[in-house]
Design a protein around this motif. Sequence first.
Motif, PDB file in Angstrom:
ATOM      1  N   LEU A 137      30.927  76.135   3.088  1.00 28.12           N
ATOM      2  CA  LEU A 137      31.315  77.468   2.657  1.00 28.12           C
ATOM      3  C   LEU A 137      30.923  78.493   3.710  1.00 28.12           C
ATOM      4  O   LEU A 137      29.790  78.488   4.201  1.00 28.12           O
ATOM      5  CB  LEU A 137      30.655  77.809   1.323  1.00 28.12           C
ATOM      6  CG  LEU A 137      31.207  77.071   0.091  1.00 28.12           C
ATOM      7  CD1 LEU A 137      30.359  77.378  -1.132  1.00 28.12           C
ATOM      8  CD2 LEU A 137      32.664  77.468  -0.157  1.00 28.12           C
ATOM      9  N   SER A 138      31.855  79.375   4.040  1.00 25.87           N
ATOM     10  CA  SER A 138      31.633  80.337   5.116  1.00 25.87           C
ATOM     11  C   SER A 138      32.188  81.701   4.725  1.00 25.87           C
ATOM     12  O   SER A 138      33.192  81.800   4.019  1.00 25.87           O
ATOM     13  CB  SER A 138      32.318  79.866   6.407  1.00 25.87           C
ATOM     14  OG  SER A 138      31.826  78.604   6.810  1.00 25.87           O
ATOM     15  N   ASP A 139      31.519  82.746   5.193  1.00 25.77           N
ATOM     16  CA  ASP A 139      31.958  84.123   4.976  1.00 25.77           C
ATOM     17  C   ASP A 139      31.355  84.938   6.108  1.00 25.77           C
ATOM     18  O   ASP A 139      30.155  85.209   6.125  1.00 25.77           O
ATOM     19  CB  ASP A 139      31.474  84.633   3.614  1.00 25.77           C
ATOM     20  CG  ASP A 139      32.013  86.028   3.291  1.00 25.77           C
ATOM     21  OD1 ASP A 139      32.528  86.707   4.203  1.00 25.77           O
ATOM     22  OD2 ASP A 139      31.898  86.436   2.119  1.00 25.77           O
ATOM     23  N   LEU A 147      27.934  91.159  14.074  1.00 26.87           N
ATOM     24  CA  LEU A 147      28.426  89.800  13.865  1.00 26.87           C
ATOM     25  C   LEU A 147      27.497  89.201  12.821  1.00 26.87           C
ATOM     26  O   LEU A 147      26.334  88.902  13.105  1.00 26.87           O
ATOM     27  CB  LEU A 147      28.383  88.991  15.161  1.00 26.87           C
ATOM     28  CG  LEU A 147      28.647  87.480  15.080  1.00 26.87           C
ATOM     29  CD1 LEU A 147      29.979  87.186  14.403  1.00 26.87           C
ATOM     30  CD2 LEU A 147      28.620  86.860  16.466  1.00 26.87           C
ATOM     31  N   THR A 148      27.982  89.075  11.597  1.00 28.24           N
ATOM     32  CA  THR A 148      27.120  88.687  10.492  1.00 28.24           C
ATOM     33  C   THR A 148      27.810  87.689   9.578  1.00 28.24           C
ATOM     34  O   THR A 148      29.032  87.540   9.596  1.00 28.24           O
ATOM     35  CB  THR A 148      26.719  89.920   9.649  1.00 28.24           C
ATOM     36  OG1 THR A 148      27.914  90.558   9.148  1.00 28.24           O
ATOM     37  CG2 THR A 148      25.927  90.926  10.464  1.00 28.24           C
ATOM     38  N   GLY A 149      26.985  87.016   8.777  1.00 30.40           N
ATOM     39  CA  GLY A 149      27.507  86.134   7.748  1.00 30.40           C
ATOM     40  C   GLY A 149      27.142  84.684   7.961  1.00 30.40           C
ATOM     41  O   GLY A 149      26.328  84.337   8.818  1.00 30.40           O
ATOM     42  N   VAL A 150      27.772  83.835   7.159  1.00 28.97           N
ATOM     43  CA  VAL A 150      27.535  82.399   7.192  1.00 28.97           C
ATOM     44  C   VAL A 150      28.742  81.716   7.822  1.00 28.97           C
ATOM     45  O   VAL A 150      29.878  81.924   7.387  1.00 28.97           O
ATOM     46  CB  VAL A 150      27.293  81.850   5.778  1.00 28.97           C
ATOM     47  CG1 VAL A 150      27.111  80.332   5.808  1.00 28.97           C
ATOM     48  CG2 VAL A 150      26.075  82.521   5.147  1.00 28.97           C
ATOM     49  N   ILE A 151      28.492  80.911   8.853  1.00 27.88           N
ATOM     50  CA  ILE A 151      29.551  80.185   9.552  1.00 27.88           C
ATOM     51  C   ILE A 151      29.145  78.719   9.596  1.00 27.88           C
ATOM     52  O   ILE A 151      28.202  78.352  10.305  1.00 27.88           O
ATOM     53  CB  ILE A 151      29.760  80.705  10.981  1.00 27.88           C
ATOM     54  CG1 ILE A 151      29.950  82.224  10.973  1.00 27.88           C
ATOM     55  CG2 ILE A 151      30.956  80.011  11.618  1.00 27.88           C
ATOM     56  CD1 ILE A 151      30.045  82.829  12.364  1.00 27.88           C
ATOM     57  N   GLY A 152      29.829  77.892   8.832  1.00 20.87           N
ATOM     58  CA  GLY A 152      29.435  76.491   8.776  1.00 20.87           C
ATOM     59  C   GLY A 152      28.020  76.350   8.250  1.00 20.87           C
ATOM     60  O   GLY A 152      27.668  76.883   7.199  1.00 20.87           O
ATOM     61  N   ARG A 153      27.162  75.671   9.008  1.00 18.99           N
ATOM     62  CA  ARG A 153      25.780  75.463   8.583  1.00 18.99           C
ATOM     63  C   ARG A 153      24.834  76.558   9.060  1.00 18.99           C
ATOM     64  O   ARG A 153      23.630  76.482   8.806  1.00 18.99           O
ATOM     65  CB  ARG A 153      25.279  74.113   9.103  1.00 18.99           C
ATOM     66  CG  ARG A 153      25.189  74.005  10.609  1.00 18.99           C
ATOM     67  CD  ARG A 153      24.866  72.592  11.070  1.00 18.99           C
ATOM     68  NE  ARG A 153      24.710  72.515  12.518  1.00 18.99           N
ATOM     69  CZ  ARG A 153      23.555  72.687  13.156  1.00 18.99           C
ATOM     70  NH1 ARG A 153      22.457  72.944  12.471  1.00 18.99           N
ATOM     71  NH2 ARG A 153      23.490  72.609  14.477  1.00 18.99           N
ATOM     72  N   CYS A 154      25.354  77.588   9.741  1.00 17.60           N
ATOM     73  CA  CYS A 154      24.503  78.617  10.339  1.00 17.60           C
ATOM     74  C   CYS A 154      24.767  79.990   9.722  1.00 17.60           C
ATOM     75  O   CYS A 154      25.903  80.316   9.370  1.00 17.60           O
ATOM     76  CB  CYS A 154      24.740  78.698  11.848  1.00 17.60           C
ATOM     77  SG  CYS A 154      24.362  77.170  12.744  1.00 17.60           S
ATOM     78  N   SER A 155      23.706  80.787   9.619  1.00 16.70           N
ATOM     79  CA  SER A 155      23.846  82.171   9.187  1.00 16.70           C
ATOM     80  C   SER A 155      23.441  83.089  10.333  1.00 16.70           C
ATOM     81  O   SER A 155      22.490  82.800  11.067  1.00 16.70           O
ATOM     82  CB  SER A 155      22.982  82.455   7.949  1.00 16.70           C
ATOM     83  OG  SER A 155      21.612  82.243   8.225  1.00 16.70           O
ATOM     84  N   TYR A 156      24.179  84.193  10.490  1.00 18.89           N
ATOM     85  CA  TYR A 156      23.979  85.120  11.597  1.00 18.89           C
ATOM     86  C   TYR A 156      23.725  86.527  11.065  1.00 18.89           C
ATOM     87  O   TYR A 156      24.338  86.958  10.090  1.00 18.89           O
ATOM     88  CB  TYR A 156      25.219  85.168  12.488  1.00 18.89           C
ATOM     89  CG  TYR A 156      25.436  83.941  13.335  1.00 18.89           C
ATOM     90  CD1 TYR A 156      25.018  83.911  14.662  1.00 18.89           C
ATOM     91  CD2 TYR A 156      26.068  82.814  12.817  1.00 18.89           C
ATOM     92  CE1 TYR A 156      25.220  82.788  15.451  1.00 18.89           C
ATOM     93  CE2 TYR A 156      26.275  81.685  13.598  1.00 18.89           C
ATOM     94  CZ  TYR A 156      25.851  81.684  14.916  1.00 18.89           C
ATOM     95  OH  TYR A 156      26.057  80.557  15.690  1.00 18.89           O
ATOM     96  N   ASP A 157      22.832  87.246  11.752  1.00 11.21           N
ATOM     97  CA  ASP A 157      22.609  88.664  11.486  1.00 11.21           C
ATOM     98  C   ASP A 157      22.395  89.334  12.845  1.00 11.21           C
ATOM     99  O   ASP A 157      21.270  89.523  13.302  1.00 11.21           O
ATOM    100  CB  ASP A 157      21.392  88.866  10.584  1.00 11.21           C
ATOM    101  CG  ASP A 157      21.225  90.318  10.155  1.00 11.21           C
ATOM    102  OD1 ASP A 157      22.124  91.131  10.453  1.00 11.21           O
ATOM    103  OD2 ASP A 157      20.194  90.649   9.537  1.00 11.21           O
ATOM    104  N   LEU A 158      23.524  89.665  13.506  1.00  8.69           N
ATOM    105  CA  LEU A 158      23.483  90.183  14.864  1.00  8.69           C
ATOM    106  C   LEU A 158      24.070  91.591  14.910  1.00  8.69           C
ATOM    107  O   LEU A 158      25.036  91.896  14.203  1.00  8.69           O
ATOM    108  CB  LEU A 158      24.282  89.290  15.822  1.00  8.69           C
ATOM    109  CG  LEU A 158      24.029  87.784  15.793  1.00  8.69           C
ATOM    110  CD1 LEU A 158      24.862  87.088  16.867  1.00  8.69           C
ATOM    111  CD2 LEU A 158      22.554  87.466  15.972  1.00  8.69           C
ATOM    112  N   ALA A 159      23.485  92.434  15.762  1.00 11.53           N
ATOM    113  CA  ALA A 159      23.984  93.787  15.972  1.00 11.53           C
ATOM    114  C   ALA A 159      24.417  93.953  17.428  1.00 11.53           C
ATOM    115  O   ALA A 159      23.849  93.330  18.327  1.00 11.53           O
ATOM    116  CB  ALA A 159      22.905  94.811  15.622  1.00 11.53           C
ATOM    117  N   ARG A 160      25.393  94.792  17.659  1.00 10.26           N
ATOM    118  CA  ARG A 160      25.906  95.019  19.009  1.00 10.26           C
ATOM    119  C   ARG A 160      24.865  95.763  19.840  1.00 10.26           C
ATOM    120  O   ARG A 160      24.270  96.747  19.394  1.00 10.26           O
ATOM    121  CB  ARG A 160      27.200  95.825  18.932  1.00 10.26           C
ATOM    122  CG  ARG A 160      27.911  96.055  20.267  1.00 10.26           C
ATOM    123  CD  ARG A 160      28.559  94.783  20.756  1.00 10.26           C
ATOM    124  NE  ARG A 160      29.343  95.001  21.961  1.00 10.26           N
ATOM    125  CZ  ARG A 160      30.649  95.215  21.961  1.00 10.26           C
ATOM    126  NH1 ARG A 160      31.313  95.271  20.808  1.00 10.26           N
ATOM    127  NH2 ARG A 160      31.299  95.375  23.083  1.00 10.26           N
TER     128      ARG A 160
END
Length: 207
Positions: A137-139, A147-160
């Motif tokens: 599940l990805s969003d 650049l944020t959210g869940v992608i595959g098995r990884c979650s990201y919380d990144l700012a420019r």
Amino acid sequence: MRTRLLQVLSLVALAAGCASAPATSGGDAARGDIFSAAGPSEFILVSARGELVSADVEPERVVGPDVNLGLYDQGKPGRPGDERAGQAIRGIAFNRAVSVATTGQRAAGVVGAMPLELTVTRAEAGLRARGLVAGALSDYRLDERQLTGVIGRCSYDLARAGRVYEGSRSCGGQPHRVTVLVPRALSAPSSWGDAALATALGLLLGA
């Protein structure tokens, strides 16, 4: 440019392999050199744990040490990137065969033996994709600020931050620092339709 980038990538990998403590200022400088050396078509991910992912994003393909994907127009004739005609992404990503078709704002296919199914929307000059990436599940969202959210098995919380996105990532363990350079070809309208853009981004970041 490519030779310089590979030299810097090797330096960062060596520094990461020798360090048992948090990244030193030398490691930070080497990471800075990577992004300074990168051309406008380069996708690069560097993590504090020493992980390196790089690829050239071109009008009809994404090519790197771990990725070789082609973009193909299919269906009705149309201009390159015309979502009404549909597009297909086929090739290899991180040792998994990829075969994904896009129509309108949707993408569906397989990554290895796992499904990829995404619904994509564009708002505020950014993309949002929801569904499955390699069966997970990805969003996730990419715009000029984050650049944020869940992608595959990884979650990201990144700012420019300038050319890059910086912040934390977790792939089933403790969060760690990650820096990502996303070329404009993966964030702005181009020969890659929105669903194809979101698919390529999900494959590069969800490995």
